[in-house]
Design an enzyme around this catalytic site. Structure first.
Site, PDB file in Angstrom:
ATOM      1  N   ARG A  95      14.358 -10.586 -65.459  1.00 25.79           N
ATOM      2  CA  ARG A  95      15.768 -10.218 -65.282  1.00 25.79           C
ATOM      3  C   ARG A  95      15.821  -9.062 -64.280  1.00 25.79           C
ATOM      4  O   ARG A  95      15.017  -8.121 -64.360  1.00 25.79           O
ATOM      5  CB  ARG A  95      16.414  -9.781 -66.595  1.00 25.79           C
ATOM      6  CG  ARG A  95      16.764 -10.925 -67.542  1.00 25.79           C
ATOM      7  CD  ARG A  95      17.924 -11.800 -67.040  1.00 25.79           C
ATOM      8  NE  ARG A  95      18.259 -12.864 -67.977  1.00 25.79           N
ATOM      9  CZ  ARG A  95      17.738 -14.088 -67.945  1.00 25.79           C
ATOM     10  NH1 ARG A  95      16.877 -14.430 -67.000  1.00 25.79           N
ATOM     11  NH2 ARG A  95      18.102 -15.003 -68.835  1.00 25.79           N
ATOM     12  N   GLU A 142      22.769  -9.944 -59.181  1.00 21.99           N
ATOM     13  CA  GLU A 142      22.717 -11.327 -58.688  1.00 21.99           C
ATOM     14  C   GLU A 142      23.963 -12.140 -58.998  1.00 21.99           C
ATOM     15  O   GLU A 142      24.232 -13.140 -58.338  1.00 21.99           O
ATOM     16  CB  GLU A 142      21.488 -12.053 -59.256  1.00 21.99           C
ATOM     17  CG  GLU A 142      21.565 -12.321 -60.759  1.00 21.99           C
ATOM     18  CD  GLU A 142      20.344 -13.100 -61.278  1.00 21.99           C
ATOM     19  OE1 GLU A 142      19.209 -12.719 -60.943  1.00 21.99           O
ATOM     20  OE2 GLU A 142      20.551 -14.075 -62.024  1.00 21.99           O
ATOM     21  N   HIS A 167      16.911 -17.124 -58.450  1.00 22.15           N
ATOM     22  CA  HIS A 167      16.859 -17.464 -59.884  1.00 22.15           C
ATOM     23  C   HIS A 167      16.609 -18.971 -60.082  1.00 22.15           C
ATOM     24  O   HIS A 167      17.410 -19.667 -60.699  1.00 22.15           O
ATOM     25  CB  HIS A 167      18.150 -17.042 -60.594  1.00 22.15           C
ATOM     26  CG  HIS A 167      17.939 -16.750 -62.059  1.00 22.15           C
ATOM     27  ND1 HIS A 167      18.527 -15.707 -62.707  1.00 22.15           N
ATOM     28  CD2 HIS A 167      17.188 -17.381 -63.005  1.00 22.15           C
ATOM     29  CE1 HIS A 167      18.175 -15.705 -63.973  1.00 22.15           C
ATOM     30  NE2 HIS A 167      17.340 -16.723 -64.180  1.00 22.15           N
TER      31      HIS A 167
END
Ligand code: NAI
Length: 330
Positions: free
Chosen positions: A235, A264, A296
């Protein structure tokens, strides 16, 4: 039939959720928008909602859901740092997630980032396309005998350790819970500070919590070996990005591989190629020649999407039937 509003829905979410909707027990309403205080009204008249990593289920959103009498949230991911769990509990909202769908998908992506950085595949690919066969600047390093430190040895950390053991890496770990399978692979557990001090390559595999937020900050970077390779597929909030940029400018960090980024949610999963991106910190990161960023996509394999969709449908059907799910957080 139960109505489920699916936030942050992409083409592939629709495809896999529809395929997994056994007996058509769920009626999906796919919404492109992220869940937030501004968009929560789109869920009105639903029996449950389904959300992903950048949807925000904070106090305000949860209160609104409770007012709509929506008492079930299905996360179609493992991490749940974006949900106020205690508030959900106090409002009687049940939360379920997909705790393990394909740790190998994220582990293989992690090792892909390490190999790309260590052997400069991304640069070589472009050079050869342009007829440039010079090797200048492409010098790599062996993974064999390198010391790799993994922060977090749960599902993904362990899957990553297994691959790295095959490369002949020396394995260090830090985790409040010792994993016997990691020990069996020859890994040594250390404190976080010792891991930072002794690793050539550091990879983060722990959840984002109040305790782990910015675990990689200026103090942590100062402890690392000069020339360290840092990887984060967990993360973004685990790293203080400003400290990271300083570490890169000071040449302390030799290579950086990221699949996640603190802010993000305003960028990832969208095609912004025709847009002026106004996140100057992210744009600065992209300019470094030794930084590799993916948006991601660690989870993004056929196997993982199939398991995510099947488990999410199962979780929803179980909770909507008033039963308890083993994947329930509250
Ligand atoms: P897991 O729950 O199996 O393992 C997490 C491990 O971190 C546990 O062993 C836990 O004890 C450890 N941990 C907790 N606090 C720690 C601390 N302060 N220091 C060191 N270790 C600590 O979770 P899993 O499935 O391995 O996933 C790890 C993370 O990967 C998730 O939390 C999620 O944020 C991220 N993820 C990223 C994906 C991607 O597409 N890039 C996809 C799936 C997960």
């Amino acid at each position: 039939m139960y109505k489920v509003t699916v936030f942050s829905a992409k083409r592939y979410d629709k495809e896999y959720l529809i395929k997994s909707n056994r007996g058509n027990m769920l009626q999906f309403d796919f919404v492109h928008a992220h869940l937030s205080a501004e968009t929560v009204m789109l869920a009105q008249h639903s029996d449950a909602i389904c959300i992903f990593v950048n949807d925000i289920a904070d106090n305000e959103v949860l209160q609104q859901l409770a007012q709509f009498n929506i008492k079930i949230i299905a996360l179609r991911c493992a991490g749940f740092n974006n949900v106020d769990i205690n508030k959900a509990k106090s409002l009687g909202i049940k939360i379920c997630r997909v705790p393990e769908y394909s740790p190998e998908a994220v582990a293989e992506h992690t090792v892909g980032l390490i190999l790309t950085l260590s052997r400069k595949f991304h640069k070589a690919y472009n050079r050869v396309k342009e007829g440039n066969f010079s090797l200048d600047g492409l010098m790599g390093f062996n993974l064999h005998n390198r010391t790799v430190g993994l922060v977090g040895t749960g599902h993904i950390g362990l899957a990553t350790l297994k691959i790295l053991a095959g490369f002949g890496c020396k394995l260090l770990c830090s985790d409040p819970t010792v994993n016997k399978d990691a020990l069996a692979l020859g890994a040594t557990y250390l404190s976080l500070d010792e891991l930072f001090q002794r690793s050539d390559i550091i990879s983060l595999h722990c959840p984002l919590t109040n305790e782990t937020k910015h675990m990689v900050d200026t103090h942590a970077i100062n402890q690392m070996k000069p020339g360290v390779v840092l990887i984060n597929t967990s993360r973004g909030g685990l790293i203080d990005t400003t400290a990271l940029i300083d570490g890169l400018k000071q040449k302390k960090i030799a290579q950086l591989g990221l699949d996640v980024y603190e802010l993000e949610s305003d960028l990832f999963f969208e095609d912004l190629s025709d847009t002026i991106i106004d996140d100057d910190i992210f744009q600065r990161l992209v300019t470094f020649p030794n930084v590799l960023i993916t948006g991601h996509q660690g989870f993004f394999t056929e196997e993982a999407l199939t398991t995510i969709a099947e488990t999410t449908v199962e979780n929803l059907i179980t909770l909507l039937a008033g039963q308890h799910s083993e994947n329930q957080l509250v």
